[in-house]
Design a protein around this motif. Sequence first.
Motif, PDB file in Angstrom:
ATOM      1  N   GLU A  77     -13.441-129.470  -7.965  1.00  0.00           N
ATOM      2  CA  GLU A  77     -14.513-129.422  -8.967  1.00  0.00           C
ATOM      3  C   GLU A  77     -15.803-128.885  -8.353  1.00  0.00           C
ATOM      4  O   GLU A  77     -16.508-128.091  -8.972  1.00  0.00           O
ATOM      5  CB  GLU A  77     -14.742-130.806  -9.558  1.00  0.00           C
ATOM      6  CG  GLU A  77     -13.605-131.285 -10.440  1.00  0.00           C
ATOM      7  CD  GLU A  77     -13.730-132.742 -10.845  1.00  0.00           C
ATOM      8  OE1 GLU A  77     -14.744-133.398 -10.497  1.00  0.00           O
ATOM      9  OE2 GLU A  77     -12.800-133.238 -11.511  1.00  0.00           O
ATOM     10  N   THR A  78     -16.111-129.303  -7.133  1.00  0.00           N
ATOM     11  CA  THR A  78     -17.309-128.830  -6.437  1.00  0.00           C
ATOM     12  C   THR A  78     -17.238-127.326  -6.216  1.00  0.00           C
ATOM     13  O   THR A  78     -18.211-126.603  -6.449  1.00  0.00           O
ATOM     14  CB  THR A  78     -17.460-129.554  -5.073  1.00  0.00           C
ATOM     15  OG1 THR A  78     -17.480-130.960  -5.297  1.00  0.00           O
ATOM     16  CG2 THR A  78     -18.718-129.142  -4.359  1.00  0.00           C
ATOM     17  N   ILE A  79     -16.071-126.838  -5.801  1.00  0.00           N
ATOM     18  CA  ILE A  79     -15.879-125.399  -5.575  1.00  0.00           C
ATOM     19  C   ILE A  79     -16.004-124.646  -6.890  1.00  0.00           C
ATOM     20  O   ILE A  79     -16.644-123.598  -6.967  1.00  0.00           O
ATOM     21  CB  ILE A  79     -14.502-125.133  -4.919  1.00  0.00           C
ATOM     22  CG1 ILE A  79     -14.483-125.718  -3.515  1.00  0.00           C
ATOM     23  CG2 ILE A  79     -14.188-123.645  -4.880  1.00  0.00           C
ATOM     24  CD1 ILE A  79     -13.108-125.757  -2.892  1.00  0.00           C
ATOM     25  N   SER A  80     -15.415-125.187  -7.934  1.00  0.00           N
ATOM     26  CA  SER A  80     -15.456-124.549  -9.245  1.00  0.00           C
ATOM     27  C   SER A  80     -16.894-124.434  -9.753  1.00  0.00           C
ATOM     28  O   SER A  80     -17.299-123.402 -10.278  1.00  0.00           O
ATOM     29  CB  SER A  80     -14.599-125.343 -10.226  1.00  0.00           C
ATOM     30  OG  SER A  80     -14.632-124.752 -11.489  1.00  0.00           O
ATOM     31  N   VAL A 101     -11.249-129.522   5.487  1.00  0.00           N
ATOM     32  CA  VAL A 101     -10.356-129.549   4.330  1.00  0.00           C
ATOM     33  C   VAL A 101      -9.949-128.123   4.030  1.00  0.00           C
ATOM     34  O   VAL A 101     -10.801-127.257   3.830  1.00  0.00           O
ATOM     35  CB  VAL A 101     -11.040-130.182   3.089  1.00  0.00           C
ATOM     36  CG1 VAL A 101     -10.099-130.182   1.902  1.00  0.00           C
ATOM     37  CG2 VAL A 101     -11.522-131.590   3.413  1.00  0.00           C
ATOM     38  N   LEU A 102      -8.631-127.887   4.031  1.00  0.00           N
ATOM     39  CA  LEU A 102      -8.103-126.562   3.730  1.00  0.00           C
ATOM     40  C   LEU A 102      -7.518-126.550   2.324  1.00  0.00           C
ATOM     41  O   LEU A 102      -6.791-127.467   1.951  1.00  0.00           O
ATOM     42  CB  LEU A 102      -6.999-126.177   4.713  1.00  0.00           C
ATOM     43  CG  LEU A 102      -7.449-125.585   6.033  1.00  0.00           C
ATOM     44  CD1 LEU A 102      -7.971-126.657   6.946  1.00  0.00           C
ATOM     45  CD2 LEU A 102      -6.315-124.849   6.679  1.00  0.00           C
ATOM     46  N   MET A 103      -7.836-125.521   1.579  1.00  0.00           N
ATOM     47  CA  MET A 103      -7.242-125.285   0.265  1.00  0.00           C
ATOM     48  C   MET A 103      -6.995-123.792   0.142  1.00  0.00           C
ATOM     49  O   MET A 103      -7.882-122.997   0.448  1.00  0.00           O
ATOM     50  CB  MET A 103      -8.166-125.749  -0.867  1.00  0.00           C
ATOM     51  CG  MET A 103      -8.272-127.228  -0.998  1.00  0.00           C
ATOM     52  SD  MET A 103      -9.267-127.647  -2.445  1.00  0.00           S
ATOM     53  CE  MET A 103      -9.052-129.397  -2.436  1.00  0.00           C
ATOM     54  N   LEU A 131     -16.144-137.885   5.867  1.00  0.00           N
ATOM     55  CA  LEU A 131     -15.519-137.014   4.873  1.00  0.00           C
ATOM     56  C   LEU A 131     -14.118-137.502   4.534  1.00  0.00           C
ATOM     57  O   LEU A 131     -13.710-137.488   3.374  1.00  0.00           O
ATOM     58  CB  LEU A 131     -15.476-135.561   5.367  1.00  0.00           C
ATOM     59  CG  LEU A 131     -14.768-134.543   4.478  1.00  0.00           C
ATOM     60  CD1 LEU A 131     -15.375-134.503   3.076  1.00  0.00           C
ATOM     61  CD2 LEU A 131     -14.802-133.160   5.116  1.00  0.00           C
ATOM     62  N   SER A 132     -13.384-137.974   5.526  1.00  0.00           N
ATOM     63  CA  SER A 132     -12.035-138.480   5.250  1.00  0.00           C
ATOM     64  C   SER A 132     -12.083-139.723   4.366  1.00  0.00           C
ATOM     65  O   SER A 132     -11.228-139.908   3.501  1.00  0.00           O
ATOM     66  CB  SER A 132     -11.283-138.775   6.547  1.00  0.00           C
ATOM     67  OG  SER A 132     -11.835-139.888   7.215  1.00  0.00           O
ATOM     68  N   TYR A 135      -8.683-135.149  -3.737  1.00  0.00           N
ATOM     69  CA  TYR A 135      -8.972-133.736  -3.492  1.00  0.00           C
ATOM     70  C   TYR A 135      -9.568-133.038  -4.718  1.00  0.00           C
ATOM     71  O   TYR A 135     -10.235-132.022  -4.598  1.00  0.00           O
ATOM     72  CB  TYR A 135      -7.702-132.989  -3.059  1.00  0.00           C
ATOM     73  CG  TYR A 135      -7.251-133.358  -1.673  1.00  0.00           C
ATOM     74  CD1 TYR A 135      -7.896-132.855  -0.553  1.00  0.00           C
ATOM     75  CD2 TYR A 135      -6.182-134.222  -1.476  1.00  0.00           C
ATOM     76  CE1 TYR A 135      -7.495-133.200   0.725  1.00  0.00           C
ATOM     77  CE2 TYR A 135      -5.770-134.570  -0.195  1.00  0.00           C
ATOM     78  CZ  TYR A 135      -6.436-134.060   0.899  1.00  0.00           C
ATOM     79  OH  TYR A 135      -6.039-134.407   2.164  1.00  0.00           O
ATOM     80  N   GLU A 136      -9.325-133.587  -5.891  1.00  0.00           N
ATOM     81  CA  GLU A 136      -9.834-132.958  -7.115  1.00  0.00           C
ATOM     82  C   GLU A 136     -11.351-132.847  -7.085  1.00  0.00           C
ATOM     83  O   GLU A 136     -11.924-131.881  -7.592  1.00  0.00           O
ATOM     84  CB  GLU A 136      -9.369-133.746  -8.353  1.00  0.00           C
ATOM     85  CG  GLU A 136      -9.557-133.004  -9.655  1.00  0.00           C
ATOM     86  CD  GLU A 136      -8.880-131.630  -9.671  1.00  0.00           C
ATOM     87  OE1 GLU A 136      -9.474-130.690 -10.249  1.00  0.00           O
ATOM     88  OE2 GLU A 136      -7.777-131.487  -9.116  1.00  0.00           O
ATOM     89  N   TRP A 137     -12.000-133.793  -6.470  1.00  0.00           N
ATOM     90  CA  TRP A 137     -13.457-133.790  -6.320  1.00  0.00           C
ATOM     91  C   TRP A 137     -13.923-132.511  -5.614  1.00  0.00           C
ATOM     92  O   TRP A 137     -14.908-131.900  -6.005  1.00  0.00           O
ATOM     93  CB  TRP A 137     -13.872-135.052  -5.559  1.00  0.00           C
ATOM     94  CG  TRP A 137     -15.128-134.955  -4.775  1.00  0.00           C
ATOM     95  CD1 TRP A 137     -16.400-134.922  -5.251  1.00  0.00           C
ATOM     96  CD2 TRP A 137     -15.247-134.883  -3.352  1.00  0.00           C
ATOM     97  NE1 TRP A 137     -17.298-134.843  -4.224  1.00  0.00           N
ATOM     98  CE2 TRP A 137     -16.615-134.815  -3.049  1.00  0.00           C
ATOM     99  CE3 TRP A 137     -14.331-134.874  -2.307  1.00  0.00           C
ATOM    100  CZ2 TRP A 137     -17.096-134.740  -1.739  1.00  0.00           C
ATOM    101  CZ3 TRP A 137     -14.799-134.802  -1.009  1.00  0.00           C
ATOM    102  CH2 TRP A 137     -16.163-134.731  -0.731  1.00  0.00           C
ATOM    103  N   ILE A 138     -13.196-132.093  -4.613  1.00  0.00           N
ATOM    104  CA  ILE A 138     -13.565-130.866  -3.895  1.00  0.00           C
ATOM    105  C   ILE A 138     -13.297-129.646  -4.770  1.00  0.00           C
ATOM    106  O   ILE A 138     -14.110-128.726  -4.819  1.00  0.00           O
ATOM    107  CB  ILE A 138     -12.819-130.767  -2.550  1.00  0.00           C
ATOM    108  CG1 ILE A 138     -13.321-131.867  -1.615  1.00  0.00           C
ATOM    109  CG2 ILE A 138     -13.016-129.396  -1.917  1.00  0.00           C
ATOM    110  CD1 ILE A 138     -12.668-131.902  -0.269  1.00  0.00           C
TER     111      ILE A 138
END
Length: 151
Positions: A141-144, A113-115, A127-128, A136-139
């Motif tokens: 939030e995890t990064i945040s 996953v690229l952001m 993962l897909s 994608y918001e879930w990712i």
Amino acid sequence: KNKYLGLDKVNSAEFIKMIKKKLTILDLDQSFIRRAVNENLSGGEKKKMEILQMLVLEPKLSILDETDSGLDIDALQIVAKGVKNFHNNTNSVMLVTHYQRILNHLTPDYIHVLMDGKIVKSGDKSLSLELESKGYEWIRETISKKSSRIN
């Protein structure tokens, strides 16, 4: 391709035979042999022709950017069949997509996953499916959460 690799030229009869075989893989009519590349083709036909070019040229790495975009169900299955037919131990495919649906027909080695130009999460096909259900918001939030713990 052969000239580039220093191999003997393929005679036209062998080339036509090889193209016909590749057309069969993609359920394309043999009349496509006489048509100009990407001229007067539907969107799905253009995508199939991209896969045909990949099958003919046999590059070591193919980067397919949103190849599944705009395809109907039948065309999606045919394109996936072409990708499967291409991928082996000596070449690779990088498939860029925003949707999981083409992955119903393929088994990727990795999902990334690229952001913001960075790989933020990697995994297998599961993962897909997780992305499909959570978005994608879930990712994000995890990064945040991770970055707030670091600070």
